[in-house]
Write an enzyme that holds these catalytic residues in place. Structure first.
Site, short mmCIF file in Angstrom:
data_model
loop_
_atom_site.label_atom_id
_atom_site.label_comp_id
_atom_site.label_asym_id
_atom_site.label_seq_id
_atom_site.Cartn_x
_atom_site.Cartn_y
_atom_site.Cartn_z
N LYS A 13 15.59 6.91 -4.43
CA LYS A 13 14.55 5.97 -3.96
C LYS A 13 13.18 6.63 -4.02
O LYS A 13 12.23 6.04 -4.53
CB LYS A 13 14.83 5.52 -2.52
N ARG A 88 16.25 -0.31 7.20
CA ARG A 88 17.55 0.36 7.17
C ARG A 88 18.55 -0.28 8.10
O ARG A 88 19.70 0.14 8.14
CB ARG A 88 17.35 1.80 7.65
N ARG A 126 19.05 19.39 -4.23
CA ARG A 126 17.62 19.05 -4.06
C ARG A 126 16.86 20.20 -3.42
O ARG A 126 17.31 20.82 -2.46
CB ARG A 126 17.48 17.81 -3.17
N ARG A 159 15.96 20.68 2.34
CA ARG A 159 15.69 19.86 3.51
C ARG A 159 16.76 20.12 4.57
O ARG A 159 17.93 20.29 4.24
CB ARG A 159 15.72 18.37 3.11
N ARG A 170 24.96 11.18 7.17
CA ARG A 170 23.94 10.22 6.69
C ARG A 170 24.59 9.14 5.83
O ARG A 170 24.20 7.97 5.89
CB ARG A 170 22.87 10.97 5.87
P1 AP5 Z 1 15.54 11.34 -4.09
O1 AP5 Z 1 14.61 10.58 -4.95
O2 AP5 Z 1 14.96 12.24 -3.04
O3 AP5 Z 1 16.58 10.32 -3.41
P2 AP5 Z 1 16.39 9.42 -2.11
O4 AP5 Z 1 17.22 8.20 -2.33
O5 AP5 Z 1 14.94 9.23 -1.80
O6 AP5 Z 1 17.11 10.36 -1.05
P3 AP5 Z 1 16.72 10.74 0.44
O7 AP5 Z 1 17.70 11.79 0.84
O8 AP5 Z 1 15.27 11.07 0.58
O9 AP5 Z 1 17.01 9.38 1.16
P4 AP5 Z 1 17.29 9.16 2.62
O10 AP5 Z 1 17.22 7.68 2.68
O11 AP5 Z 1 18.52 9.75 3.18
O12 AP5 Z 1 16.14 9.99 3.36
P5 AP5 Z 1 14.77 9.59 4.03
O13 AP5 Z 1 13.82 10.67 3.74
O14 AP5 Z 1 14.39 8.18 3.72
O15 AP5 Z 1 16.54 12.16 -5.04
C1 AP5 Z 1 17.51 13.05 -4.50
C2 AP5 Z 1 17.74 14.24 -5.48
O16 AP5 Z 1 18.29 13.72 -6.68
C3 AP5 Z 1 16.45 14.97 -5.88
O17 AP5 Z 1 16.71 16.34 -6.02
C4 AP5 Z 1 16.08 14.37 -7.23
O18 AP5 Z 1 15.38 15.28 -8.05
C5 AP5 Z 1 17.46 14.03 -7.80
N1 AP5 Z 1 17.45 12.86 -8.67
C6 AP5 Z 1 16.74 11.70 -8.50
N2 AP5 Z 1 17.01 10.83 -9.49
C7 AP5 Z 1 17.93 11.43 -10.30
C8 AP5 Z 1 18.63 11.04 -11.48
N3 AP5 Z 1 18.48 9.83 -12.06
N4 AP5 Z 1 19.51 11.93 -12.03
C9 AP5 Z 1 19.71 13.14 -11.46
N5 AP5 Z 1 19.08 13.58 -10.35
C10 AP5 Z 1 18.20 12.72 -9.76
O19 AP5 Z 1 15.17 9.58 5.58
C11 AP5 Z 1 15.49 10.78 6.24
C12 AP5 Z 1 15.83 10.49 7.70
O20 AP5 Z 1 14.71 9.85 8.36
C13 AP5 Z 1 16.98 9.50 7.96
O21 AP5 Z 1 18.24 10.17 7.90
C14 AP5 Z 1 16.64 9.01 9.36
O22 AP5 Z 1 16.97 9.97 10.34
C15 AP5 Z 1 15.14 8.89 9.31
N6 AP5 Z 1 14.67 7.55 8.87
C16 AP5 Z 1 14.02 7.28 7.70
N7 AP5 Z 1 13.75 5.98 7.60
C17 AP5 Z 1 14.24 5.40 8.73
C18 AP5 Z 1 14.30 4.07 9.21
N8 AP5 Z 1 13.81 3.04 8.49
N9 AP5 Z 1 14.89 3.85 10.40
C19 AP5 Z 1 15.39 4.85 11.15
N10 AP5 Z 1 15.38 6.15 10.74
C20 AP5 Z 1 14.81 6.42 9.54
#
Ligand code: AP5
Length: 212
Positions: A13, A88, A126, A159, A170
């Site tokens: 994402k 979410r 990552r 991270r 998660r």
């Molecule tokens: P990346 O692009 O970082 O993937 P992502 O889907 O953004 O993964 P996240 O881990 O950031 O998502 P998340 O939803 O768990 O975390 P968030 O920060 O939102 O890619 C991942 C890896 O893959 C990278 O190394 C990249 O290079 C690689 N990659 C990408 N595309 C690729 C491809 N096509 N092929 C190969 N490799 C690839 O949330 C973190 C925490 O915040 C949550 O757990 C929660 O505690 C809190 N939080 C956030 N939002 C909310 C909410 N709305 N409500 C409540 N709590 C929340």
């Protein structure tokens, strides 16, 4: 363009949202980034946010809904936005629909589909620059020098929530809380789906086509 990106942890994402930001000149709003920023504060609120992030649990709906509403009122969101990581929960989706209701409805929710085994591989590899936030992957997108950011020379770190145990939690939280959000957008006729497998650019080709 007013779009939300939905998908499990590691679906790409953040990666795709950054590319959409560059292509369509709209802000990329990541609730994960907003919370990590809030968690850096050496205050009791900062410590509480860190506890949620490091355990892989969602922060309470009211907290994040308030923060997103505030962010969407900024002038830079006037021409649209890409929301990454929000909504979410169904409560968050309902709040967003209510907030955007007055003539600024969402154009769509884009669900990036990736199988669980691949998610675990992506998250385990990552690495993020602690200075500028640029993201790398040890196998799929490695830095020129191991451990060093190719953009600014900063140190690459893992991270805190990318440990094996927290990743599993998660993913479980995602299935339980965010799975219903996908159905919610499907019922509303707003869901579009993209296969998230393949290279970053292959996925972006599909995502950009759907957005257009
Ligand atoms: P990346 O692009 O970082 O993937 P992502 O889907 O953004 O993964 P996240 O881990 O950031 O998502 P998340 O939803 O768990 O975390 P968030 O920060 O939102 O890619 C991942 C890896 O893959 C990278 O190394 C990249 O290079 C690689 N990659 C990408 N595309 C690729 C491809 N096509 N092929 C190969 N490799 C690839 O949330 C973190 C925490 O915040 C949550 O757990 C929660 O505690 C809190 N939080 C956030 N939002 C909310 C909410 N709305 N409500 C409540 N709590 C929340």
């Amino acid at each position: 363009m007013r779009v939300v990106l939905i998908g499990p942890p590691g679906a790409g994402k953040g990666t795709q949202a950054k590319l959409l930001q560059e292509r369509f000149a709209v802000p990329h709003i990541s609730t994960g980034d907003m919370l990590r920023e809030a968690g850096r504060a050496e205050t009791s609120v900062g410590a509480e946010v860190r506890r949620y992030l490091e355990s892989g649990q969602l922060v309470p709906d009211q907290t994040i809904i308030r923060a997103v509403e505030e962010r969407l009122r900024h002038v830079d969101c006037g021409g649209g936005f890409v929301l990454d990581g929000f909504p979410r929960t169904v409560a968050q989706a309902e709040a967003l629909a209510g907030f955007l209701g007055n003539g600024h409805a969402l154009d769509g929710a884009l669900y990036i589909r990736v199988p669980r085994a691949e998610l675990v591989r992506r998250l385990a590899g990552r690495r993020v620059c602690e200075r500028c936030g640029t993201m790398f992957h040890l196998v799929f997108d490695p830095p020129a020098t191991p451990g060093v950011c190719s953009r600014c020379g900063g140190t690459l770190v893992q991270r805190a929530d990318d440990s094996e145990v927290t990743v599993q939690r998660r993913l479980d939280v995602y299935d339980r809380e965010t799975g219903p959000v996908i159905e919610w957008y499907r019922q509303a006729g707003q869901l579009r789906e993209a296969d998230g497998m393949g290279t970053r650019d292959q996925v972006f080709g599909r995502v950009a086509e759907l957005v257009q």
